[in-house]
Design a protein around this motif. Structure first.
Motif, PDB file in Angstrom:
ATOM      1  N   ILE A 275       0.834  -1.195   0.000  1.00 56.24           N
ATOM      2  CA  ILE A 275       0.000   0.000   0.000  1.00 56.24           C
ATOM      3  C   ILE A 275       0.868   1.244   0.000  1.00 56.24           C
ATOM      4  O   ILE A 275       1.874   1.309   0.720  1.00 56.24           O
ATOM      5  CB  ILE A 275      -0.938   0.030   1.230  1.00 56.24           C
ATOM      6  N   THR A 276       0.475   2.236  -0.802  1.00 61.78           N
ATOM      7  CA  THR A 276       1.104   3.557  -0.715  1.00 61.78           C
ATOM      8  C   THR A 276       0.069   4.540  -0.198  1.00 61.78           C
ATOM      9  O   THR A 276      -1.119   4.413  -0.492  1.00 61.78           O
ATOM     10  CB  THR A 276       1.619   4.049  -2.082  1.00 61.78           C
ATOM     11  N   GLY A 277       0.520   5.535   0.560  1.00 68.36           N
ATOM     12  CA  GLY A 277      -0.382   6.571   1.040  1.00 68.36           C
ATOM     13  C   GLY A 277      -0.595   6.516   2.536  1.00 68.36           C
ATOM     14  O   GLY A 277      -0.071   5.641   3.245  1.00 68.36           O
ATOM     15  N   ASP A 278      -1.382   7.438   3.025  1.00 67.65           N
ATOM     16  CA  ASP A 278      -1.681   7.588   4.443  1.00 67.65           C
ATOM     17  C   ASP A 278      -2.724   6.555   4.859  1.00 67.65           C
ATOM     18  O   ASP A 278      -3.859   6.573   4.379  1.00 67.65           O
ATOM     19  CB  ASP A 278      -2.195   9.007   4.690  1.00 67.65           C
ATOM     20  N   PHE A 279      -2.353   5.675   5.775  1.00 66.16           N
ATOM     21  CA  PHE A 279      -3.262   4.616   6.230  1.00 66.16           C
ATOM     22  C   PHE A 279      -4.567   5.180   6.801  1.00 66.16           C
ATOM     23  O   PHE A 279      -5.599   4.520   6.770  1.00 66.16           O
ATOM     24  CB  PHE A 279      -2.582   3.743   7.280  1.00 66.16           C
ATOM     25  N   ASN A 280      -4.527   6.380   7.360  1.00 65.63           N
ATOM     26  CA  ASN A 280      -5.713   6.954   8.003  1.00 65.63           C
ATOM     27  C   ASN A 280      -6.597   7.741   7.040  1.00 65.63           C
ATOM     28  O   ASN A 280      -7.679   8.190   7.422  1.00 65.63           O
ATOM     29  CB  ASN A 280      -5.278   7.869   9.154  1.00 65.63           C
ATOM     30  N   LYS A 281      -6.133   7.937   5.805  1.00 66.09           N
ATOM     31  CA  LYS A 281      -6.896   8.683   4.807  1.00 66.09           C
ATOM     32  C   LYS A 281      -8.224   7.978   4.513  1.00 66.09           C
ATOM     33  O   LYS A 281      -8.274   6.765   4.321  1.00 66.09           O
ATOM     34  CB  LYS A 281      -6.075   8.795   3.518  1.00 66.09           C
ATOM     35  N   LYS A 282      -9.320   8.754   4.492  1.00 62.79           N
ATOM     36  CA  LYS A 282     -10.623   8.196   4.161  1.00 62.79           C
ATOM     37  C   LYS A 282     -10.749   8.064   2.639  1.00 62.79           C
ATOM     38  O   LYS A 282     -10.461   9.007   1.897  1.00 62.79           O
ATOM     39  CB  LYS A 282     -11.748   9.077   4.690  1.00 62.79           C
ATOM     40  N   VAL A 283     -11.148   6.904   2.196  1.00 64.67           N
ATOM     41  CA  VAL A 283     -11.281   6.652   0.757  1.00 64.67           C
ATOM     42  C   VAL A 283     -12.678   6.126   0.469  1.00 64.67           C
ATOM     43  O   VAL A 283     -13.281   5.419   1.279  1.00 64.67           O
ATOM     44  CB  VAL A 283     -10.225   5.645   0.256  1.00 64.67           C
ATOM     45  N   ARG A 284     -13.189   6.484  -0.698  1.00 66.15           N
ATOM     46  CA  ARG A 284     -14.495   5.961  -1.114  1.00 66.15           C
ATOM     47  C   ARG A 284     -14.539   5.622  -2.603  1.00 66.15           C
ATOM     48  O   ARG A 284     -15.083   4.605  -2.989  1.00 66.15           O
ATOM     49  CB  ARG A 284     -15.618   6.937  -0.777  1.00 66.15           C
ATOM     50  N   LYS A 285     -13.953   6.500  -3.450  1.00 62.73           N
ATOM     51  CA  LYS A 285     -13.976   6.225  -4.888  1.00 62.73           C
ATOM     52  C   LYS A 285     -12.763   5.377  -5.233  1.00 62.73           C
ATOM     53  O   LYS A 285     -11.620   5.750  -4.940  1.00 62.73           O
ATOM     54  CB  LYS A 285     -13.968   7.526  -5.687  1.00 62.73           C
ATOM     55  N   VAL A 286     -13.007   4.227  -5.856  1.00 61.87           N
ATOM     56  CA  VAL A 286     -11.963   3.222  -6.047  1.00 61.87           C
ATOM     57  C   VAL A 286     -11.872   2.811  -7.516  1.00 61.87           C
ATOM     58  O   VAL A 286     -12.891   2.503  -8.145  1.00 61.87           O
ATOM     59  CB  VAL A 286     -12.246   1.963  -5.193  1.00 61.87           C
ATOM     60  N   ALA A 287     -10.657   2.811  -8.052  1.00 61.88           N
ATOM     61  CA  ALA A 287     -10.398   2.258  -9.388  1.00 61.88           C
ATOM     62  C   ALA A 287      -9.788   0.874  -9.226  1.00 61.88           C
ATOM     63  O   ALA A 287      -9.013   0.639  -8.290  1.00 61.88           O
ATOM     64  CB  ALA A 287      -9.459   3.167 -10.169  1.00 61.88           C
ATOM     65  N   VAL A 288     -10.146  -0.032 -10.122  1.00 59.95           N
ATOM     66  CA  VAL A 288      -9.676  -1.424 -10.050  1.00 59.95           C
ATOM     67  C   VAL A 288      -9.225  -1.867 -11.426  1.00 59.95           C
ATOM     68  O   VAL A 288      -9.927  -1.642 -12.426  1.00 59.95           O
ATOM     69  CB  VAL A 288     -10.796  -2.366  -9.554  1.00 59.95           C
ATOM     70  N   LEU A 289      -8.068  -2.495 -11.481  1.00 57.77           N
ATOM     71  CA  LEU A 289      -7.618  -3.119 -12.716  1.00 57.77           C
ATOM     72  C   LEU A 289      -6.796  -4.351 -12.350  1.00 57.77           C
ATOM     73  O   LEU A 289      -5.691  -4.241 -11.840  1.00 57.77           O
ATOM     74  CB  LEU A 289      -6.796  -2.145 -13.566  1.00 57.77           C
ATOM     75  N   GLY A 290      -7.380  -5.525 -12.579  1.00 56.05           N
ATOM     76  CA  GLY A 290      -6.679  -6.762 -12.294  1.00 56.05           C
ATOM     77  C   GLY A 290      -5.475  -6.906 -13.213  1.00 56.05           C
ATOM     78  O   GLY A 290      -5.458  -6.422 -14.342  1.00 56.05           O
ATOM     79  N   GLY A 291      -4.423  -7.551 -12.735  1.00 53.58           N
ATOM     80  CA  GLY A 291      -3.215  -7.685 -13.540  1.00 53.58           C
ATOM     81  C   GLY A 291      -2.336  -6.469 -13.380  1.00 53.58           C
ATOM     82  O   GLY A 291      -2.367  -5.767 -12.366  1.00 53.58           O
ATOM     83  N   SER A 292      -1.551  -6.183 -14.390  1.00 51.88           N
ATOM     84  CA  SER A 292      -0.595  -5.084 -14.326  1.00 51.88           C
ATOM     85  C   SER A 292      -1.254  -3.801 -14.820  1.00 51.88           C
ATOM     86  O   SER A 292      -1.483  -3.627 -16.012  1.00 51.88           O
ATOM     87  CB  SER A 292       0.629  -5.410 -15.183  1.00 51.88           C
ATOM     88  N   GLY A 293      -1.542  -2.871 -13.893  1.00 47.25           N
ATOM     89  CA  GLY A 293      -2.249  -1.658 -14.276  1.00 47.25           C
ATOM     90  C   GLY A 293      -1.497  -0.384 -13.997  1.00 47.25           C
ATOM     91  O   GLY A 293      -2.090   0.699 -13.939  1.00 47.25           O
ATOM     92  N   GLU A 294      -0.175  -0.487 -13.853  1.00 43.60           N
ATOM     93  CA  GLU A 294       0.593   0.690 -13.455  1.00 43.60           C
ATOM     94  C   GLU A 294       0.542   1.821 -14.474  1.00 43.60           C
ATOM     95  O   GLU A 294       0.667   2.998 -14.136  1.00 43.60           O
ATOM     96  CB  GLU A 294       2.042   0.306 -13.170  1.00 43.60           C
ATOM     97  N   LYS A 295       0.312   1.504 -15.755  1.00 42.85           N
ATOM     98  CA  LYS A 295       0.293   2.528 -16.798  1.00 42.85           C
ATOM     99  C   LYS A 295      -0.903   3.479 -16.663  1.00 42.85           C
ATOM    100  O   LYS A 295      -0.935   4.526 -17.309  1.00 42.85           O
ATOM    101  CB  LYS A 295       0.254   1.889 -18.183  1.00 42.85           C
ATOM    102  N   TYR A 296      -1.871   3.100 -15.844  1.00 41.01           N
ATOM    103  CA  TYR A 296      -3.118   3.857 -15.792  1.00 41.01           C
ATOM    104  C   TYR A 296      -3.276   4.657 -14.504  1.00 41.01           C
ATOM    105  O   TYR A 296      -4.383   5.053 -14.150  1.00 41.01           O
ATOM    106  CB  TYR A 296      -4.305   2.908 -15.981  1.00 41.01           C
ATOM    107  N   ILE A 297      -2.184   4.923 -13.786  1.00 42.36           N
ATOM    108  CA  ILE A 297      -2.302   5.679 -12.536  1.00 42.36           C
ATOM    109  C   ILE A 297      -2.814   7.097 -12.800  1.00 42.36           C
ATOM    110  O   ILE A 297      -3.625   7.620 -12.038  1.00 42.36           O
ATOM    111  CB  ILE A 297      -0.973   5.709 -11.754  1.00 42.36           C
ATOM    112  N   HIS A 298      -2.346   7.728 -13.874  1.00 42.98           N
ATOM    113  CA  HIS A 298      -2.788   9.099 -14.175  1.00 42.98           C
ATOM    114  C   HIS A 298      -4.267   9.120 -14.532  1.00 42.98           C
ATOM    115  O   HIS A 298      -4.993  10.053 -14.155  1.00 42.98           O
ATOM    116  CB  HIS A 298      -1.946   9.689 -15.299  1.00 42.98           C
TER     117      HIS A 298
END
Length: 371
Positions: A275-298
């Motif tokens: 995991i990257t980021g602040d563990f305490n950060k509240k999150v709700r909107k989630v993107a998902v890409l199974g497999g290798s999805g690093e090209k789509y971070i932007h």
């Protein structure tokens, strides 16, 4: 359904769910090794095809393997039977085992790998993350005697026409009068040879997807009482169902990044996640890409995702996501194993009432161990 099912029948069922046209050009999907025409005896679903998986198939008397990751992803320059791949192919051929793969087409397909991942994690209101294509739509218009309007409408719906969102049998009809004169040699359903007929008819309009248009016309003609049914097909500018890679949606309620990470780890049965980021950060909107999805971070960030769940995130891509404020949960490529049970369930429904076993592989193909 016919009593004898051949391998090609299973391939067709898979491609009704995950059409081959959805696969990327660089992908290798479909038949990998074996035969289209052998009779199906026992099917095994696996994420990967490795020698240990083939050994399991042999022990289980399986003669058809359905995999997600293609066994022959890159062309073979030689078939060296002393290599792991060579030994594997030799065992497959000697034991008359066929291998079929559904890869990026199953990633992209509605109800495919990315939708399954969202379902496991509890992500709702999902949309395609990166739209690749949209289904072309056609308007089908048919003129039918009032007495057979419902029969033809049912045939259209059975073919897949008239489906809009979660609604089926979507049509519009209007009344009118049709005319025709049966010529010599005809066998009219209504009227007599050589006489002009006036018939009270119903005009039925509906929408059909490009991929189902041929079936729609075929079912229409079979259900219609006339020798020569009158129908029109018009291409539409409306876009049909969107297809693409990845999904983006929302959690029912916001939770901390750490809580979501624990949920992902538990629901996907992973021993280890990053995991990257602040563990305490509240999150709700989630993107998902199974497999290798690093090209789509932007793209995930642009679409407003608080966190991006994917696999095979390399150091610098993870660093870039971290710096732009996008949290990442790298659960590994192996999360795509969720396709095994869902594919088994799908094939069992298609093969109901037939004595064909469909099992999932118990062989772990994740190369990583954690200490």
């Amino acid at each position: 359904m016919k009593e004898q099912v051949n391998h090609i029948d299973i391939f067709r069922y898979m491609e009704e769910w995950a059409p081959r046209k959805l696969a990327y050009d660089w992908d290798s999907v479909g038949l990998q090794v074996g035969s289209y025409n052998h009779k199906v005896k026992k099917v095994m679903v696996t994420l990967d095809v490795m020698e240990s998986v083939v050994d399991e198939a042999i022990a289980e008397s399986v003669n058809l393997i359905i995999s997600h990751h293609p066994m022959l992803f890159k062309p073979l320059n030689q078939l060296n039977l002393d290599t792991p791949k060579g030994r594997m192919i030799k065992k497959l051929v000697e034991n008359d085992i066929t291998v079929y793969s559904a890869h990026t087409n199953l990633d992209i397909a509605s109800g495919g790998v990315n939708d399954i991942l969202c379902e496991y994690i509890g992500i709702e209101n999902t949309e395609v993350l990166l739209k690749e294509k949209a289904e072309h739509l056609f308007k089908v218009v048919v003129y039918v005697p009032e007495t057979h309007a419902d029969v033809v409408r049912e045939a259209l719906a059975k073919s897949g026409a008239g489906h809009i969102g979660n609604y089926s049998h979507c049509t519009f009809q209007s009344d009118g009068q049709g005319t025709f004169k049966p010529l010599e040699g005809t066998n009219p359903f209504i009227g007599e040879e050589g006489q002009l007929e006036y018939v009270d008819e119903v005009k039925i309009e509906t929408i059909a997807q490009e991929g189902k248009l041929s079936e729609t016309i075929s079912e229409l003609v079979k259900a219609h009482p006339y020798e020569e049914p009158a129908y029109d097909v018009f291409p539409l500018r409306n876009e049909g169902q969107q297809y693409g890679i990845g999904r983006i949606g929302t959690l029912p309620v916001a939770m901390s990044l750490k809580e979501l990470g624990e949920k992902v780890k538990q629901e996907l049965e992973m021993e280890h996640i990053r995991i990257t980021g602040d563990f305490n950060k509240k999150v709700r909107k989630v993107a998902v890409l199974g497999g290798s999805g690093e090209k789509y971070i932007h793209l995930a960030k642009q679409r407003g995702a608080d966190v991006y769940i994917t696999g095979d995130m390399s150091f610098h891509y993870a660093q870039d996501a971290w710096q732009m404020g996008l949290s990442v949960i790298d659960a590994g490529h192996y999360i795509e194993k969720v396709m095994k049970d869902r594919t088994k369930d799908y094939l069992n429904k298609r093969l109901k009432d037939l004595s064909i076993d469909v099992i999932t592989s118990n062989t772990k193909t994740d190369p990583f161990q954690f200490i």
